[in-house]
Design a protein around this motif. Structure first.
Motif, short mmCIF file in Angstrom:
data_model
loop_
_atom_site.label_atom_id
_atom_site.label_comp_id
_atom_site.label_asym_id
_atom_site.label_seq_id
_atom_site.Cartn_x
_atom_site.Cartn_y
_atom_site.Cartn_z
N ARG A 20 60.50 86.38 -29.82
CA ARG A 20 61.26 85.70 -30.88
C ARG A 20 60.51 85.72 -32.21
N ARG A 21 59.20 85.95 -32.17
CA ARG A 21 58.44 85.97 -33.42
C ARG A 21 58.78 87.20 -34.23
N ARG A 22 58.54 87.12 -35.51
CA ARG A 22 58.83 88.26 -36.39
C ARG A 22 57.89 89.42 -36.10
N THR A 23 58.39 90.63 -36.24
CA THR A 23 57.61 91.82 -35.94
C THR A 23 56.42 91.97 -36.89
N GLU A 24 56.60 91.60 -38.14
CA GLU A 24 55.53 91.77 -39.12
C GLU A 24 54.34 90.87 -38.83
N ALA A 25 54.55 89.80 -38.08
CA ALA A 25 53.48 88.84 -37.82
C ALA A 25 52.62 89.23 -36.62
N ARG A 26 52.94 90.34 -35.97
CA ARG A 26 52.21 90.73 -34.76
C ARG A 26 51.09 91.71 -35.07
N SER A 27 49.97 91.53 -34.40
CA SER A 27 48.87 92.48 -34.51
C SER A 27 48.96 93.47 -33.35
N ARG A 28 48.10 94.47 -33.38
CA ARG A 28 48.09 95.45 -32.28
C ARG A 28 47.70 94.79 -30.96
#
Length: 68
Positions: A20-28
């Motif tokens: 559910r979190r935004r894609t831009e907020a994810r790290s590798r």
């Protein structure tokens, strides 16, 4: 009273919350952890009746695609 938690259900909840979190907020590292959790979820659900029914549906779809 004894409370039991099905690990597959718990992982399904974790997966939904993580996706559910935004894609831009994810790290590798975060994406790799999500993939690992999904793989473990797949391994846990595969031998169940629900997992077998999903496998049957996917098998029918792939047979339909390769037959056309």
């Amino acid at each position: 009273m004894e409370l039991t938690i099905n690990v597959a259900v718990l992982l399904a909840v974790v997966i939904v919350l993580r996706l559910r979190r935004r894609t831009e907020a994810r790290s590798r590292k975060d994406e790799k952890l999500t993939v690992a959790i999904v793989l473990v979820f797949g391994i846990l659900i595969a031998p169940t009746a629900f997992g077998r029914s999903i496998l049957d549906v996917i098998g029918e779809i792939t047979q339909g695609i390769t037959g056309s």
